[in-house]
Write a protein that holds these residues in place. Structure first.
Motif, PDB file in Angstrom:
ATOM      1  N   ASN A   1      37.317  33.908  28.645  1.00 29.88           N
ATOM      2  CA  ASN A   1      38.459  34.497  27.945  1.00 29.88           C
ATOM      3  C   ASN A   1      38.265  34.516  26.428  1.00 29.88           C
ATOM      4  O   ASN A   1      38.676  35.467  25.748  1.00 29.88           O
ATOM      5  N   ILE A   2      37.625  33.497  25.893  1.00 29.69           N
ATOM      6  CA  ILE A   2      37.461  33.431  24.448  1.00 29.69           C
ATOM      7  C   ILE A   2      36.489  34.495  23.940  1.00 29.69           C
ATOM      8  O   ILE A   2      36.503  34.858  22.766  1.00 29.69           O
ATOM      9  N   ARG A   3      35.637  35.022  24.827  1.00 30.63           N
ATOM     10  CA  ARG A   3      34.668  36.044  24.430  1.00 30.63           C
ATOM     11  C   ARG A   3      35.155  37.456  24.740  1.00 30.63           C
ATOM     12  O   ARG A   3      34.412  38.420  24.541  1.00 30.63           O
ATOM     13  N   ALA A   4      36.350  37.583  25.231  1.00 32.98           N
ATOM     14  CA  ALA A   4      36.871  38.897  25.626  1.00 32.98           C
ATOM     15  C   ALA A   4      36.885  39.915  24.477  1.00 32.98           C
ATOM     16  O   ALA A   4      36.544  41.083  24.691  1.00 32.98           O
ATOM     17  N   PRO A   5      37.238  39.552  23.238  1.00 31.27           N
ATOM     18  CA  PRO A   5      37.269  40.570  22.172  1.00 31.27           C
ATOM     19  C   PRO A   5      35.916  41.196  21.860  1.00 31.27           C
ATOM     20  O   PRO A   5      35.863  42.327  21.377  1.00 31.27           O
ATOM     21  N   ARG A   6      34.821  40.487  22.136  1.00 28.98           N
ATOM     22  CA  ARG A   6      33.495  41.044  21.848  1.00 28.98           C
ATOM     23  C   ARG A   6      32.678  41.281  23.121  1.00 28.98           C
ATOM     24  O   ARG A   6      31.447  41.350  23.062  1.00 28.98           O
ATOM     25  N   CYS A   7      33.357  41.402  24.236  1.00 25.59           N
ATOM     26  CA  CYS A   7      32.670  41.641  25.504  1.00 25.59           C
ATOM     27  C   CYS A   7      32.136  43.068  25.540  1.00 25.59           C
ATOM     28  O   CYS A   7      32.853  44.019  25.225  1.00 25.59           O
ATOM     29  N   ARG A   8      30.884  43.237  25.958  1.00 21.05           N
ATOM     30  CA  ARG A   8      30.262  44.559  26.008  1.00 21.05           C
ATOM     31  C   ARG A   8      30.413  45.216  27.376  1.00 21.05           C
ATOM     32  O   ARG A   8      30.405  46.438  27.468  1.00 21.05           O
ATOM     33  N   LEU A   9      30.502  44.425  28.433  1.00 28.81           N
ATOM     34  CA  LEU A   9      30.646  45.014  29.764  1.00 28.81           C
ATOM     35  C   LEU A   9      32.013  45.660  29.936  1.00 28.81           C
ATOM     36  O   LEU A   9      32.133  46.760  30.483  1.00 28.81           O
ATOM     37  N   ALA A  10      33.059  44.975  29.502  1.00 24.36           N
ATOM     38  CA  ALA A  10      34.417  45.514  29.581  1.00 24.36           C
ATOM     39  C   ALA A  10      35.004  45.487  28.172  1.00 24.36           C
ATOM     40  O   ALA A  10      35.790  44.599  27.829  1.00 24.36           O
ATOM     41  N   PRO A  11      34.617  46.426  27.318  1.00 25.21           N
ATOM     42  CA  PRO A  11      35.003  46.355  25.901  1.00 25.21           C
ATOM     43  C   PRO A  11      36.458  46.733  25.688  1.00 25.21           C
ATOM     44  O   PRO A  11      37.111  47.343  26.532  1.00 25.21           O
TER      45      PRO A  11
ATOM     46  N   TYR B   1      45.454  38.126  36.060  1.00 25.48           N
ATOM     47  CA  TYR B   1      46.080  36.816  36.233  1.00 25.48           C
ATOM     48  C   TYR B   1      45.807  36.310  37.645  1.00 25.48           C
ATOM     49  O   TYR B   1      45.899  37.070  38.610  1.00 25.48           O
ATOM     50  N   ILE B   2      45.449  35.029  37.739  1.00 29.39           N
ATOM     51  CA  ILE B   2      45.217  34.387  39.036  1.00 29.39           C
ATOM     52  C   ILE B   2      46.384  33.455  39.302  1.00 29.39           C
ATOM     53  O   ILE B   2      46.464  32.364  38.729  1.00 29.39           O
ATOM     54  N   PRO B   3      47.337  33.859  40.166  1.00 29.32           N
ATOM     55  CA  PRO B   3      48.532  33.021  40.369  1.00 29.32           C
ATOM     56  C   PRO B   3      48.216  31.652  40.961  1.00 29.32           C
ATOM     57  O   PRO B   3      48.875  30.664  40.617  1.00 29.32           O
ATOM     58  N   SER B   4      47.238  31.555  41.852  1.00 33.40           N
ATOM     59  CA  SER B   4      46.945  30.286  42.503  1.00 33.40           C
ATOM     60  C   SER B   4      46.428  29.246  41.505  1.00 33.40           C
ATOM     61  O   SER B   4      46.674  28.050  41.678  1.00 33.40           O
ATOM     62  N   GLN B   5      45.711  29.700  40.470  1.00 32.81           N
ATOM     63  CA  GLN B   5      45.175  28.783  39.467  1.00 32.81           C
ATOM     64  C   GLN B   5      45.971  28.799  38.167  1.00 32.81           C
ATOM     65  O   GLN B   5      45.703  27.996  37.270  1.00 32.81           O
ATOM     66  N   ARG B   6      46.896  29.768  38.048  1.00 37.61           N
ATOM     67  CA  ARG B   6      47.739  29.901  36.863  1.00 37.61           C
ATOM     68  C   ARG B   6      46.901  30.086  35.588  1.00 37.61           C
ATOM     69  O   ARG B   6      47.160  29.451  34.558  1.00 37.61           O
ATOM     70  N   VAL B   7      45.895  30.941  35.702  1.00 42.18           N
ATOM     71  CA  VAL B   7      45.019  31.220  34.559  1.00 42.18           C
ATOM     72  C   VAL B   7      44.798  32.723  34.477  1.00 42.18           C
ATOM     73  O   VAL B   7      44.927  33.454  35.469  1.00 42.18           O
ATOM     74  N   TYR B   8      44.447  33.181  33.279  1.00 41.58           N
ATOM     75  CA  TYR B   8      44.097  34.577  33.052  1.00 41.58           C
ATOM     76  C   TYR B   8      42.578  34.721  33.067  1.00 41.58           C
ATOM     77  O   TYR B   8      41.841  33.752  32.842  1.00 41.58           O
ATOM     78  N   PHE B   9      42.103  35.931  33.330  1.00 43.80           N
ATOM     79  CA  PHE B   9      40.676  36.210  33.302  1.00 43.80           C
ATOM     80  C   PHE B   9      40.464  37.600  32.722  1.00 43.80           C
ATOM     81  O   PHE B   9      41.366  38.436  32.715  1.00 43.80           O
ATOM     82  N   HIS B  10      39.270  37.842  32.239  1.00 43.59           N
ATOM     83  CA  HIS B  10      38.894  39.129  31.661  1.00 43.59           C
ATOM     84  C   HIS B  10      37.796  39.736  32.525  1.00 43.59           C
ATOM     85  O   HIS B  10      36.685  39.210  32.593  1.00 43.59           O
ATOM     86  N   GLY B  11      38.130  40.833  33.205  1.00 42.21           N
ATOM     87  CA  GLY B  11      37.127  41.450  34.073  1.00 42.21           C
ATOM     88  C   GLY B  11      37.749  42.406  35.066  1.00 42.21           C
ATOM     89  O   GLY B  11      38.709  43.121  34.758  1.00 42.21           O
ATOM     90  N   LEU B  12      37.201  42.415  36.262  1.00 41.14           N
ATOM     91  CA  LEU B  12      37.607  43.328  37.322  1.00 41.14           C
ATOM     92  C   LEU B  12      38.319  42.569  38.431  1.00 41.14           C
ATOM     93  O   LEU B  12      38.273  41.336  38.500  1.00 41.14           O
TER      94      LEU B  12
END
Length: 277
Positions: free
Chosen positions: A114-124, A133-144
């Motif tokens: 998540n901390i690298r999301a602003p400079r991510c090249r795969l999903a810019p 958002y992953i409800p079971s873990q209560r965390v956000y993610f950056h991706g697909l």
């Protein structure tokens, strides 16, 4: 190891002929060999094509092994055929094993921390398109987000990749859901949509069995037990895919990332087919 690879090669070769694919006369490596090495990499080398090519060359599995760069170019040129192979594999599986019901669920596919999301090249991009958002873990993610339909025997029949911000219930509308008449589809609470449930039952004859919330208008206690029990199989599929995934899927483009995910899905399916044949 060789039995699973042999099953994958034979099935892929027959399916490509069914789709009408013809290799270039100057090509030294058939498309079936390229896709088989792709499956081999996903099965035993965490999707690393370099190691799979070296293994094939060391054990002389095929008459000609392309270089790494040539292999990647050939694989990307076959990307349009890869989704078309899944319905044919599904038809083959339904002829080999009985299917009682189907399960639909989603899995997160983070492309970076998540901390690298602003400079991510795969999903810019700084937008929230790829933020899920992953409800079971209560965390956000950056991706697909990976939407899967599998049978009660853990065979994956339909796949859909969407940005992480797409809701689960939207995937229900986007997927073709090519299921037999009077089949049952088990889902979780994220797919609560009475209109979609009624439309599927009326138009396609598909009975949706969701795990409902306690304050739901259609909450039924015996039905909840059946839905919870029938949906457990998707957890086994998720564990099998996670076992194949590396700690980080290495790719330089988003298309390459998705291709590797498809490789893990087909590797799981061919492992199931090898156990039946």
């Amino acid at each position: 190891m060789n039995w699973t690879v042999l099953v994958a090669f034979c099935i892929i070769d027959d399916l490509l002929k069914t789709l009408g694919h013809k290799d270039d006369p100057q090509s030294k490596t058939p498309a079936s060999v390229v896709l088989t090495i792709w499956i081999l990499a996903a099965l035993f080398f965490s999707g690393k094509h370099k190691h799979a090519l070296a293994y094939c060359k060391e054990h002389a599995l095929f008459s000609f092994i392309p270089s790494r760069s040539r292999f990647c170019r050939r694989l990307h040129s076959l990307s349009d055929y890869i989704p078309l192979l899944l319905p044919l594999c599904k038809t083959l599986w339904e002829q080999l094993a009985s299917v009682e019901h189907y399960v639909l669920d989603t899995f997160p596919l983070p492309v970076c921390e998540n901390i690298r999301a602003p400079r991510c090249r795969l999903a810019p991009g700084l937008t929230l398109t790829y933020r899920g958002y992953i409800p079971s873990q209560r965390v956000y993610f950056h991706g697909l987000k990976l939407h899967l339909v599998c049978t009660d025997s853990q065979f994956i029949t339909e796949v859909l990749c969407t940005p992480g911000s797409v809701a689960d219930v939207q995937g229900l509308y986007l997927m073709p859901l090519d299921l037999p008449q009077a089949s049952e589809l088990y889902v979780d609470r994220g797919y609560t949509d009475y209109l979609a449930e009624d439309d599927l039952a009326m138009a396609e004859g598909i009975r949706l069995r969701p795990i409902r919330k306690g304050n739901s208008k259609r909450y039924h206690q015996p039905g909840q037990f059946i839905a919870t029990l029938g949906r457990k199989i998707i957890e086994s599929v998720g564990s099998a895919l996670t076992e194949l995934f590396p700690k980080r899927i290495h790719a330089t483009t988003l298309q390459g990332f998705v291709l590797k995910v498809w490789g893990f899905i087909f590797a799981h399916n061919f492992r199931r087919l090898a156990g039946v044949l």
